[in-house]
Design a protein around this motif. Structure first.
Motif, PDB file in Angstrom:
ATOM      1  N   ILE A 192       0.841  -1.195   0.000  1.00  0.00           N
ATOM      2  CA  ILE A 192       0.000   0.000   0.000  1.00  0.00           C
ATOM      3  C   ILE A 192       0.877   1.247   0.000  1.00  0.00           C
ATOM      4  O   ILE A 192       0.581   2.240  -0.677  1.00  0.00           O
ATOM      5  CB  ILE A 192      -0.954  -0.013   1.212  1.00  0.00           C
ATOM      6  CG1 ILE A 192      -1.995  -1.123   1.046  1.00  0.00           C
ATOM      7  CG2 ILE A 192      -1.637   1.341   1.373  1.00  0.00           C
ATOM      8  CD1 ILE A 192      -2.901  -1.302   2.245  1.00  0.00           C
ATOM      9  N   ASN A 193       1.989   1.203   0.745  1.00  0.00           N
ATOM     10  CA  ASN A 193       2.908   2.339   0.778  1.00  0.00           C
ATOM     11  C   ASN A 193       3.468   2.632  -0.612  1.00  0.00           C
ATOM     12  O   ASN A 193       3.633   3.796  -0.998  1.00  0.00           O
ATOM     13  CB  ASN A 193       4.059   2.068   1.753  1.00  0.00           C
ATOM     14  CG  ASN A 193       3.607   2.060   3.200  1.00  0.00           C
ATOM     15  OD1 ASN A 193       2.597   2.682   3.543  1.00  0.00           O
ATOM     16  ND2 ASN A 193       4.328   1.372   4.059  1.00  0.00           N
ATOM     17  N   PHE A 194       3.772   1.575  -1.375  1.00  0.00           N
ATOM     18  CA  PHE A 194       4.286   1.769  -2.730  1.00  0.00           C
ATOM     19  C   PHE A 194       3.234   2.420  -3.623  1.00  0.00           C
ATOM     20  O   PHE A 194       3.547   3.275  -4.455  1.00  0.00           O
ATOM     21  CB  PHE A 194       4.716   0.424  -3.334  1.00  0.00           C
ATOM     22  CG  PHE A 194       6.061  -0.050  -2.860  1.00  0.00           C
ATOM     23  CD1 PHE A 194       7.222   0.566  -3.298  1.00  0.00           C
ATOM     24  CD2 PHE A 194       6.167  -1.114  -1.975  1.00  0.00           C
ATOM     25  CE1 PHE A 194       8.469   0.129  -2.857  1.00  0.00           C
ATOM     26  CE2 PHE A 194       7.402  -1.562  -1.539  1.00  0.00           C
ATOM     27  CZ  PHE A 194       8.563  -0.930  -1.980  1.00  0.00           C
ATOM     28  N   LEU A 195       1.989   2.011  -3.465  1.00  0.00           N
ATOM     29  CA  LEU A 195       0.920   2.564  -4.290  1.00  0.00           C
ATOM     30  C   LEU A 195       0.653   4.026  -3.957  1.00  0.00           C
ATOM     31  O   LEU A 195       0.196   4.789  -4.808  1.00  0.00           O
ATOM     32  CB  LEU A 195      -0.366   1.745  -4.108  1.00  0.00           C
ATOM     33  CG  LEU A 195      -0.319   0.297  -4.615  1.00  0.00           C
ATOM     34  CD1 LEU A 195      -1.611  -0.420  -4.253  1.00  0.00           C
ATOM     35  CD2 LEU A 195      -0.104   0.267  -6.121  1.00  0.00           C
ATOM     36  N   ASN A 196       0.955   4.414  -2.731  1.00  0.00           N
ATOM     37  CA  ASN A 196       0.676   5.782  -2.285  1.00  0.00           C
ATOM     38  C   ASN A 196       1.779   6.767  -2.652  1.00  0.00           C
ATOM     39  O   ASN A 196       1.620   7.977  -2.477  1.00  0.00           O
ATOM     40  CB  ASN A 196       0.451   5.812  -0.774  1.00  0.00           C
ATOM     41  CG  ASN A 196      -0.871   5.183  -0.373  1.00  0.00           C
ATOM     42  OD1 ASN A 196      -1.789   5.105  -1.185  1.00  0.00           O
ATOM     43  ND2 ASN A 196      -0.972   4.724   0.857  1.00  0.00           N
TER      44      ASN A 196
END
Length: 304
Positions: A192-196
């Motif tokens: 999720i951090n990568f997508l954000n």
């Protein structure tokens, strides 16, 4: 549907090299093959007559219908487009390819074709860059995921480590199935951090690798930046010792290798938004001082 006539093929050859050293595949908007040169037939292992019975899903099973439609639209709108995927020959062997396409309209029938030069992606800058991020070791396998078209390139080492032949099984979204429930939750939160936005991860996970063996694996991955925006994820997996203990080296040597790897990724840039300092979450002046202490020179991180 009739095969293209010789005059139609000649008109096509005026735009692209129809029988050169590269593989040439021409398909209509639904993906049905309308022409293939000798090189493409040889590479895929089919006769010309067999190729005219194929659709792109027969030789590019990882390329979704939606991705093909987007590729067609961009090719027509921009006059060209490029995508990465995997081709599969008649024996079932897969290999990474880069596809560079241009549109061609068959004048007397108004049939819209997408004509693609297909090359081995192992010769592409993207594949070479992916491999440059890791040491030469059978225990390390690397990958590169593109957010734009969800294509993934993986090294042969990584497929061997994980015991798979299908690169799709190595997308980060699929790795969670190889983890325990606790590790899967941690893994998904990192994704999720990568997508954000920009993110970097360097953590150990117990995951199911080749031969259903649960191994301790160090996973290092970071956001790939292009034109100031996150365009994908690149990184590598490193299998630790079977005892669960990493092969021990001195703390200074481990730190030295870590800094060199970051500098290679940033093309030697130390400071700034795209510098190694940001990757390592360390002040630029402090990083310069540490590089001097660890005797890190330009030759150590310059990729030849």
């Amino acid at each position: 549907m009739y095969p293209l006539t010789p005059p139609q093929i000649m008109a096509l050859a005026n735009q692209v090299v129809g029988d050169g050293e590269h593989d040439l595949l021409c398909a209509n908007l639904s993906g049905r093959v309308r022409y293939a040169n000798n090189s493409a037939c040889f590479t895929l292992g089919y006769s010309f007559e067999d190729m005219l019975q194929k659709s792109f899903t027969d030789y590019a099973p990882h390329l979704s219908q939606d991705t093909w439609k987007q590729h067609c639209q961009k090719t027509i709108s921009n006059g060209k487009d490029q995508i990465y995927t995997y081709h599969q020959n008649c024996k079932g062997d897969s290999y990474p390819v880069t596809i560079q396409s241009i549109p061609h309209l068959v004048s007397d029938t108004n049939e819209q074709l997408i004509c693609s030069i297909v090359a081995d992606a192992k010769n592409s800058q993207r594949y070479k860059r992916m491999l440059e991020n890791v040491e030469v070791s059978q225990r390390i396998g690397s990958f590169d995921l593109n957010f734009h078209d969800q294509s993934i390139l993986v090294s042969e080492n990584l497929k061997a480590i994980m015991g798979v032949s299908d690169p799709e099984e190595l997308k980060p979204s699929a790795i969670s199935q190889r983890l325990s429930r606790e590790d899967a939750a941690r893994w998904n939160s990192r994704m999720i951090n990568f997508l954000n936005g920009y993110h970097r991860m360097d953590e150990n996970f117990l995951l199911r690798a080749a031969a259903e063996r649960v191994s301790l694996v160090r996973v290092v991955m970071w956001s790939r930046m292009e034109d100031g925006a996150v365009s994908g994820i690149t990184g590598h997996y490193e299998v630790m010792e079977e005892t669960g203990q990493e092969r021990m080296i001195s703390l200074e040597e481990n730190q030295r290798r870590h800094i060199i790897r970051a500098l290679r990724y940033t093309n030697g840039r130390v400071t700034g938004p795209n510098g190694a300092g940001r990757l390592l979450d360390i002040n630029g002046k402090t990083l310069f001082a540490r590089m001097k202490k660890l005797n890190i020179n330009r030759d150590d991180y310059t990729v030849r």
